[in-house]
Design a protein around this motif. Structure first.
Motif, PDB file in Angstrom:
ATOM      1  N   ASN A  34     -28.870  21.179 -13.059  1.00  0.00           N
ATOM      2  CA  ASN A  34     -29.033  19.735 -13.283  1.00  0.00           C
ATOM      3  C   ASN A  34     -30.344  19.397 -13.977  1.00  0.00           C
ATOM      4  N   LEU A  35     -31.025  20.458 -14.570  1.00  0.00           N
ATOM      5  CA  LEU A  35     -32.161  20.410 -15.431  1.00  0.00           C
ATOM      6  C   LEU A  35     -32.037  21.199 -16.560  1.00  0.00           C
ATOM      7  N   THR A  36     -32.365  20.791 -17.774  1.00  0.00           N
ATOM      8  CA  THR A  36     -32.160  21.636 -18.827  1.00  0.00           C
ATOM      9  C   THR A  36     -33.678  21.607 -19.523  1.00  0.00           C
ATOM     10  N   VAL A  37     -34.425  22.779 -19.656  1.00  0.00           N
ATOM     11  CA  VAL A  37     -35.680  22.702 -20.143  1.00  0.00           C
ATOM     12  C   VAL A  37     -35.725  22.660 -21.665  1.00  0.00           C
ATOM     13  N   GLY A  38     -34.696  22.945 -22.441  1.00  0.00           N
ATOM     14  CA  GLY A  38     -34.790  23.000 -24.024  1.00  0.00           C
ATOM     15  C   GLY A  38     -35.980  23.286 -24.447  1.00  0.00           C
ATOM     16  N   ASN A  39     -36.417  22.431 -25.118  1.00  0.00           N
ATOM     17  CA  ASN A  39     -37.690  22.814 -26.059  1.00  0.00           C
ATOM     18  C   ASN A  39     -39.014  22.258 -25.216  1.00  0.00           C
ATOM     19  N   GLY A  40     -38.751  21.770 -24.084  1.00  0.00           N
ATOM     20  CA  GLY A  40     -39.991  21.492 -23.414  1.00  0.00           C
ATOM     21  C   GLY A  40     -40.457  22.811 -22.914  1.00  0.00           C
ATOM     22  N   THR A  41     -41.682  22.245 -22.042  1.00  0.00           N
ATOM     23  CA  THR A  41     -42.633  23.651 -21.482  1.00  0.00           C
ATOM     24  C   THR A  41     -42.695  23.537 -19.880  1.00  0.00           C
ATOM     25  N   VAL A  42     -42.706  24.761 -19.504  1.00  0.00           N
ATOM     26  CA  VAL A  42     -42.718  25.108 -18.142  1.00  0.00           C
ATOM     27  C   VAL A  42     -43.747  25.994 -17.767  1.00  0.00           C
ATOM     28  N   VAL A  43     -44.593  25.544 -16.856  1.00  0.00           N
ATOM     29  CA  VAL A  43     -45.789  26.378 -16.262  1.00  0.00           C
ATOM     30  C   VAL A  43     -45.148  26.615 -14.736  1.00  0.00           C
ATOM     31  N   ALA A  44     -45.035  27.784 -14.309  1.00  0.00           N
ATOM     32  CA  ALA A  44     -44.617  28.271 -13.221  1.00  0.00           C
ATOM     33  C   ALA A  44     -45.201  29.421 -12.549  1.00  0.00           C
ATOM     34  N   LYS A  45     -46.260  29.270 -11.423  1.00  0.00           N
ATOM     35  CA  LYS A  45     -46.867  30.303 -10.869  1.00  0.00           C
ATOM     36  C   LYS A  45     -46.833  30.191  -9.366  1.00  0.00           C
ATOM     37  N   TYR A  46     -47.223  31.308  -8.775  1.00  0.00           N
ATOM     38  CA  TYR A  46     -47.181  31.408  -7.199  1.00  0.00           C
ATOM     39  C   TYR A  46     -48.316  32.334  -6.815  1.00  0.00           C
ATOM     40  N   THR A  47     -48.495  32.382  -5.624  1.00  0.00           N
ATOM     41  CA  THR A  47     -49.238  33.432  -4.881  1.00  0.00           C
ATOM     42  C   THR A  47     -48.484  33.608  -3.461  1.00  0.00           C
ATOM     43  N   GLN A  48     -48.620  34.602  -2.952  1.00  0.00           N
ATOM     44  CA  GLN A  48     -48.194  34.972  -1.760  1.00  0.00           C
ATOM     45  C   GLN A  48     -49.342  35.720  -0.705  1.00  0.00           C
ATOM     46  N   ILE A  49     -49.851  35.100   0.264  1.00  0.00           N
ATOM     47  CA  ILE A  49     -50.661  35.811   1.104  1.00  0.00           C
ATOM     48  C   ILE A  49     -50.051  35.853   2.425  1.00  0.00           C
ATOM     49  N   GLY A  50     -49.631  37.088   2.911  1.00  0.00           N
ATOM     50  CA  GLY A  50     -48.942  37.429   4.085  1.00  0.00           C
ATOM     51  C   GLY A  50     -47.485  36.537   3.873  1.00  0.00           C
ATOM     52  N   LYS A  51     -46.950  35.722   4.858  1.00  0.00           N
ATOM     53  CA  LYS A  51     -45.904  34.957   4.883  1.00  0.00           C
ATOM     54  C   LYS A  51     -46.047  33.590   4.262  1.00  0.00           C
ATOM     55  N   THR A  52     -47.140  33.135   3.944  1.00  0.00           N
ATOM     56  CA  THR A  52     -47.582  31.980   3.131  1.00  0.00           C
ATOM     57  C   THR A  52     -47.401  32.095   1.752  1.00  0.00           C
ATOM     58  N   VAL A  53     -46.597  31.213   1.006  1.00  0.00           N
ATOM     59  CA  VAL A  53     -46.458  31.252  -0.377  1.00  0.00           C
ATOM     60  C   VAL A  53     -46.801  29.753  -0.934  1.00  0.00           C
ATOM     61  N   HIS A  54     -47.914  30.046  -1.975  1.00  0.00           N
ATOM     62  CA  HIS A  54     -48.370  28.838  -2.534  1.00  0.00           C
ATOM     63  C   HIS A  54     -47.909  28.708  -4.150  1.00  0.00           C
ATOM     64  N   LEU A  55     -47.064  27.423  -4.591  1.00  0.00           N
ATOM     65  CA  LEU A  55     -46.704  27.570  -5.743  1.00  0.00           C
ATOM     66  C   LEU A  55     -47.356  26.284  -6.582  1.00  0.00           C
ATOM     67  N   TYR A  56     -47.000  26.360  -8.048  1.00  0.00           N
ATOM     68  CA  TYR A  56     -47.428  25.457  -8.847  1.00  0.00           C
ATOM     69  C   TYR A  56     -46.291  25.311  -9.858  1.00  0.00           C
ATOM     70  N   TRP A  57     -45.851  24.137 -10.206  1.00  0.00           N
ATOM     71  CA  TRP A  57     -44.631  23.883 -11.219  1.00  0.00           C
ATOM     72  C   TRP A  57     -44.990  22.628 -11.916  1.00  0.00           C
ATOM     73  N   LYS A  58     -45.014  22.963 -13.268  1.00  0.00           N
ATOM     74  CA  LYS A  58     -45.073  21.691 -14.188  1.00  0.00           C
ATOM     75  C   LYS A  58     -44.051  21.807 -15.358  1.00  0.00           C
ATOM     76  N   PHE A  59     -43.573  20.648 -15.610  1.00  0.00           N
ATOM     77  CA  PHE A  59     -42.407  20.671 -16.537  1.00  0.00           C
ATOM     78  C   PHE A  59     -42.692  19.505 -17.541  1.00  0.00           C
ATOM     79  N   THR A  60     -43.008  19.492 -18.661  1.00  0.00           N
ATOM     80  CA  THR A  60     -43.393  18.676 -19.524  1.00  0.00           C
ATOM     81  C   THR A  60     -41.917  18.854 -20.622  1.00  0.00           C
ATOM     82  N   LEU A  61     -40.888  17.562 -20.826  1.00  0.00           N
ATOM     83  CA  LEU A  61     -39.978  17.482 -21.272  1.00  0.00           C
ATOM     84  C   LEU A  61     -40.146  17.473 -22.917  1.00  0.00           C
TER      85      LEU A  61
END
Length: 163
Positions: free
Chosen positions: A45-72
């Motif tokens: 239910n989301l189409t990126v099309g010609n939008g831009t996405v930044v998606a990154k993460y890090t995992q330290i042990g069992k903890t996951v930190h994420l960052y996600w940005k979608f510009t339509l």
């Protein structure tokens, strides 16, 4: 760890055991380096099309930190209750993701708080939510918190426990 007395003769086997243990501990610490890496989410239910996405993460042990940005972009679209895949599955499907973010309407300029909502049936995905003007948690939809258009933004950072 083996300890040695000042008067004791150190045997190579003892040193080798100490170094092997030290290497094992060093390897464990190195695996917690926390280097950020990209991931490519899948969407419903989301189409990126010609939008831009930044998606990154890090995992330290069992903890996951994420960052996600979608510009339509002009060919992007947001549907009813969109979801995105997580970089690493959550410990359980009903686990909470501690997150905060924003949804930004480019014209007229306005913002609301956004967050990741747990998807109780699937530990590999999360729903996109926002707080309404009455501070009620809602799913993002095609028309809420506003009608999505070019240059509108959804940006969220979060932390959760990995499976």
């Amino acid at each position: 760890m083996i300890t040695f007395n000042p008067e004791e003769v150190i045997k190579s086997a003892d040193l080798n055991a100490n170094f092997a243990e030290l290497k094992e501990q060093t390897d464990k610490v190195a695996s917690f380096d926390g280097a950020w890496q990209s991931w490519t989410p899948t969407y419903a239910n989301l189409t990126v099309g010609n939008g831009t996405v930044v998606a990154k993460y890090t995992q330290i042990g069992k903890t996951v930190h994420l960052y996600w940005k979608f510009t339509l972009g002009s060919t992007s679209s947001v549907g009813a209750a969109p979801t995105l895949s997580l970089p690493i599955n959550q410990a359980t499907a009903d686990a909470r993701i501690n997150s905060t973010g924003r949804v930004s309407d480019a014209s007229p300029t306005s913002e609301s708080m956004a967050f990741l909502r747990n998807n109780t049936s699937d530990a590999s995905t999360t729903r996109l939510g926002y707080y309404s003007t009455t501070s009620v948690a809602q799913n993002i939809t095609a028309t809420s918190p506003f009608t999505w258009a070019t240059n509108d933004v959804i940006e969220i950072a979060g932390t959760y426990e990995a499976a």
